[in-house]
Motif scaffolding. Structure first.
Motif, mmCIF file in Angstrom:
data_model
loop_
_atom_site.group_PDB
_atom_site.id
_atom_site.type_symbol
_atom_site.label_atom_id
_atom_site.label_comp_id
_atom_site.label_asym_id
_atom_site.label_seq_id
_atom_site.Cartn_x
_atom_site.Cartn_y
_atom_site.Cartn_z
ATOM 1 N N GLY A 1 0.799 -1.220 0.000
ATOM 2 C CA GLY A 1 0.000 0.000 0.000
ATOM 3 C C GLY A 1 0.825 1.261 0.000
ATOM 4 O O GLY A 1 1.929 1.310 0.564
ATOM 5 N N ALA A 2 0.279 2.307 -0.627
ATOM 6 C CA ALA A 2 0.976 3.602 -0.685
ATOM 7 C C ALA A 2 1.198 4.160 0.708
ATOM 8 O O ALA A 2 2.214 4.828 0.969
ATOM 9 C CB ALA A 2 0.163 4.586 -1.535
ATOM 10 N N GLU A 3 0.282 3.887 1.621
ATOM 11 C CA GLU A 3 0.398 4.432 2.966
ATOM 12 C C GLU A 3 1.580 3.862 3.735
ATOM 13 O O GLU A 3 1.997 4.411 4.766
ATOM 14 C CB GLU A 3 -0.904 4.175 3.747
ATOM 15 N N PHE B 1 4.639 3.205 2.195
ATOM 16 C CA PHE B 1 5.924 3.548 1.565
ATOM 17 C C PHE B 1 6.793 4.473 2.418
ATOM 18 O O PHE B 1 8.016 4.505 2.242
ATOM 19 C CB PHE B 1 5.716 4.137 0.166
ATOM 20 N N ALA C 1 4.372 -2.386 -7.538
ATOM 21 C CA ALA C 1 4.024 -1.258 -6.673
ATOM 22 C C ALA C 1 3.563 -0.064 -7.485
ATOM 23 O O ALA C 1 2.624 0.647 -7.107
ATOM 24 C CB ALA C 1 5.228 -0.885 -5.808
ATOM 25 N N TRP D 1 0.901 2.805 -5.947
ATOM 26 C CA TRP D 1 1.472 3.111 -4.641
ATOM 27 C C TRP D 1 2.623 4.101 -4.719
ATOM 28 O O TRP D 1 2.935 4.767 -3.728
ATOM 29 C CB TRP D 1 1.990 1.826 -3.979
ATOM 30 N N TYR D 2 3.282 4.176 -5.890
ATOM 31 C CA TYR D 2 4.427 5.086 -6.037
ATOM 32 C C TYR D 2 4.509 5.530 -7.496
ATOM 33 O O TYR D 2 4.086 4.798 -8.388
ATOM 34 C CB TYR D 2 5.732 4.390 -5.604
#
Length: 320
Positions: free
Chosen positions: A212-214, A216, A236, A241-242
């Motif tokens: 998840g992006a949260e 990273f 990703a 997510w990035y």
């Protein structure tokens, strides 16, 4: 000794590290002559001379900024005609490879792209490449014309070797196609304070295991503690997510840092193709059978959310 043209990658006269690497490699096959296109050549020449440029051929014109690569190709060809070099070296950026390819076609020469090393040979420079998704290492040389070679960033450690670095004005005549593609706008890249991904000495990348992006920021914290760039796997990036600009792999960017840390990345061939030439590789993955472990110098089997924060704290502690 024969002269070797080195195309200068710079930002408003501030010379970028890949050019210093090229000058270092060029000294092994001849006398480096730098080609600086754009403003502030006098300032750039101080750095270029420090790293071995015997001469700096300089030209400045609005065409270099207002239009895409053709004006720069015209100028590099003018430098080639003036010097008759033993080789032409260009950084392996997207723009650099296009300029090199266009020049090779114009002068009827062969081209080698993404070299990771250069050495002198009896019949001309020999380039080392990592090919077929980094599964093989080859040595090649150009057999027709003047070798045009692009070199990947981080292929050599820049070494100072002071030379004259005298600035000489280069006369450039632009062809009819030079103004065919105009740059209509530019958007400055948002600064993260981190090094450029393809030039960084250390890269920390996260993959599907980041989940998840949260999450990273866990990867970013380790990168910041090391003064590293942040990368991401295709999984990703595809998941949103990035940003894609940070993707490492066959369909992203190729990196060759001194240290590459892969966290939560399985090691599919698509990713390996973009980082396999890294000098030291460390992987963190809870799956002991992950393909990435076949590649690494050091492997940690464990949950990245436990391992990476501990590693970050240890780095901070040791740095004082």
């Amino acid at each position: 000794m024969a002269e070797v043209l080195v195309y200068v990658d710079h930002v408003d006269g501030a010379v970028r590290k890949p050019t210093l690497e090229l000058l270092t490699l060029a000294r092994g096959i001849g006398e480096p002559v730098a080609v600086h296109l754009g403003p502030n050549a006098e300032e750039a020449a101080k750095v270029l001379g420090e790293y071995g440029a015997t001469r700096v051929l300089a030209a400045d014109a609005p065409e270099f900024g207002d239009y895409l690569v053709v004006p720069k190709t015209d100028a590099l060809q003018a430098a080639y005609d003036a010097v008759s070099p033993a080789a032409v070296l260009v950084p392996s950026s997207a723009e650099g490879k296009e300029i090199a390819a266009r020049l090779a076609v114009r002068i009827g020469s062969g081209i080698i792209t993404d070299a990771v090393d250069l050495e002198a040979g009896d019949e001309g420079p020999v380039a080392t490449q990592s090919v077929f998704a980094a599964a093989f290492t080859t040595k090649s040389r150009i057999t027709k014309g003047t070798p045009v070679i692009t070199v990947k960033p981080n292929s050599a450690a820049p070494e100072a070797a002071p030379a004259a670095g005298a600035v000489e004005q280069l006369s450039v005549s632009f062809g009819e196609t030079a103004t065919g593609t105009k740059v209509t706008s530019r958007t400055p890249r948002e600064s993260t304070g981190r090094p450029e991904l393809t030039e960084a000495a250390i890269v920390v990348s996260g993959g599907r295991g980041v989940n998840g992006a949260e999450n990273f920021p866990v990867i970013e914290a380790l990168a910041d503690s090391l003064g590293a760039a942040v990368g991401a796997s295709r999984a990703a990036v595809d998941a949103g997510w990035y940003p894609h600009s940070h993707q490492v792999g066959q369909t992203g960017k190729s990196v060759s840092p001194q240290l590459y840390i892969a966290a939560g990345i399985s090691g599919a061939i698509q990713h390996r193709a973009g980082m396999q030439t890294s000098k030291t590789i460390v992987a963190i993955n809870k799956d002991a059978e992950a393909p990435i472990f076949d590649l690494v110098d050091y492997g940690i089997v464990g949950d990245l959310f436990e391992v990476v924060p501990q590693l970050t704290e240890e780095v901070k502690t040791r740095k004082g």
